[in-house]
Design a protein around this motif. Structure first.
Motif: not given
Ligand SMILES: Nc1ncnc2c1ncn2[C@@H]1O[C@H](COP(=O)(O)OP(=O)(O)OP(=O)(O)O)[C@@H](O)[C@H]1O
Ligand SMILES: [Mg+2]
Length: 464
Positions: A341-350, A374-384, A391-398
């Protein structure tokens, strides 16, 4: 084309409007013609009396200069040459015998308030020809009992007056007739079109929601109305369809857990199970009830987001903080499953948003990512912080096939591949409703591999 009975036309608003207009127009015509009539007749009348007065003055002058003989001569001069002139004269002696003039006997007529006599006189127009004509006259007594009558034939004037009267009557009559015919002609096609609208609405009231009013393509106001009505009907049909589908789905989706609940309680009531087994049963029942509650809450959240009422609860929200909170909740779940699980991007956007619903939307996206990767994948939550703020949620699933990306936004829609995993198919529906509530864009894309969901808020971030 349907036949429209005249009796119905007479009751239509258009026809009544035409009638009112006709009354207004008719009375204007009447007043106008009346004015022309009064002015014309008074001018002609004035002319007659002026001529008469001039004649009387001239004869009085003759009498003053040459006495009775001069008067006699003057009358003879006037009547001798043209016996049927418009001037009428009669001079009689004290015994009433005519001495000169173009009428034979002294007429018996009363004076009007202006001192004029209105006569009907026979004028010799030829050897045996006599014409009965109307005349206006004045009378005088000349010295020694001689009497003088000076008049003017006003027959022509009366004819003109009659002509004007007749023209006026015809004018008003024709105006009314044409107006009436116009009103009927105007009302008929309008009534026909309104009938078509009424027929369609009646059919719709009776249940045929698919019916539409025929459009003419003339883009007049009735056609615009028709188009709007049709668009409204289409929207209503769509909404009714969606509602029907939702209630079908709700009924269908709740039946299974409710039946399960029912059966478990029944088994527990039989009282033949040991304490441990009963407890297990009760726990399972509680889980079912929780799931039911979850479904209801999701449906209520969607309804709330869709109603727009939630806008009243908008407040300043720090999306960075919200994202961190959600990551804190879902990161352990992902890692338990062997997904990074990875979180990226801005720390604060109001920006102004609905705190609870926005958090729920991000949670639903993360829940899907964890559930379907599935196991071994990656999830990324990013805020720009953009603009636009995304707000982007990306995964490596099907991932979701492109042709399904629209459908999964509907309530209760799940891909066949995932039917065995728990879920109601409501998660993305809420995300969709929340996006619309915030006027935000929602984009489902290919993450090669996997799914990438992007929410973009059009709002200007408020400075921290
Ligand atoms: N990240 C994803 N990867 C692959 N498929 C997904 C993903 N997210 C959603 N889907 C597909 O879209 C469907 C609808 O998702 P949605 O979140 O609306 O419902 P759900 O996850 O099945 O149930 P719920 O969210 O109500 O518990 C899912 O059933 C799944 O088939
Ligand atoms: Mg989901």
């Amino acid at each position: 084309m349907s036949f429209v009975p005249t009796a119905r036309i007479l009751r239509t608003a258009t026809f009544r409007m035409a009638l009112a207009y006709l009354a207004l127009f008719g009375s204007s015509v009447f007043v106008l013609l009346g004015f022309v009539y009064v002015v014309t007749t008074s001018v002609i009348e004035q002319q007659t009396t002026q001529l008469l007065d001039a004649e009387v003055t001239a004869l009085a002058e003759q009498h003053r200069l040459h006495g009775l003989v001069g008067l006699h001569r003057a009358i003879q001069r006037r009547t001798g040459a043209k016996p049927h002139a418009t001037g009428i004269y009669l001079l009689t002696d004290p015994l009433g015998r005519p001495l000169a003039g173009n009428i034979e006997t002294w007429p018996a007529a009363a004076r009007d308030e202006n001192g004029f006599l209105h006569l009907s006189i026979a004028i010799r127009t030829g050897e045996d020809e006599v014409d009965l004509r109307t005349a206006l006259a004045r009378t005088f007594v000349v010295d020694g009992g001689y009497r003088l009558l000076v008049g003017r034939d006003i027959e022509d004037r009366l004819r003109i007056q009659q002509l004007i009267e007749r023209t006026m009557l015809w004018g008003i009559g024709l105006t009314l007739l044409l107006g009436l015919a116009g009103g009927l002609a105007m009302s008929r096609p309008l009534l026909r079109r309104i009938d078509a609208i009424n027929r369609t609405t009646r059919a719709i009231i009776e249940g045929d929601l698919g019916r539409r009013i025929e459009e003419r393509g003339s883009s007049d106001e009735l056609d615009v109305l028709t188009r709007n009505l049709n668009a409204m009907l289409a929207r209503i049909e769509e909404l009714v369809g969606a509602m029907r589908q939702v209630s079908d789905n709700v009924a269908h989706d709740l039946r299974t857990p409710l039946t399960r609940l029912h059966n478990r309680i029944e088994v527990a009531l039989m009282g033949e199970l040991g304490e441990a087994r009963s407890r297990e049963l009760l726990e399972a029942t509680l889980k079912d009830a929780d799931q039911l509650l979850g479904t209801f809450n999701a449906l209520l959240d969607i309804a709330k987001a869709e109603s727009g009422v939630a806008r009243e609860a908008f407040e300043e929200v720090d999306l960075g903080e919200l994202a961190r909170d959600m990551a804190e909740l879902y990161q352990p779940l992902a890692e338990d499953k062997g997904v990074r699980f990875r979180q990226e991007g801005a720390g604060s956007v109001r920006l102004r948003a609905h705190r609870h619903l926005a958090a729920q939307a991000i949670a639903n996206l993360l829940d899907n990512a964890v559930k379907y990767t599935p196991r071994g994948g990656l999830i990324a939550l990013a805020l720009d912080e953009g603009p636009p703020v995304t707000v982007t949620v990306a995964d490596t699933g099907p991932g979701i096939p492109p042709d399904q990306r629209e459908a999964v936004l509907e309530r209760f829609v799940r891909l066949d591949a995932h039917r065995s995993t728990p879920g109601n198919g409501l998660g993305l529906s809420l995300v969709h409703a929340v996006a619309r509530l915030h006027d935000a864009g929602l984009e489902l894309a290919d993450n090669r591999p996997g799914l990438r969901v992007r929410l973009s808020f059009p709002h200007e971030p408020t400075p921290a």
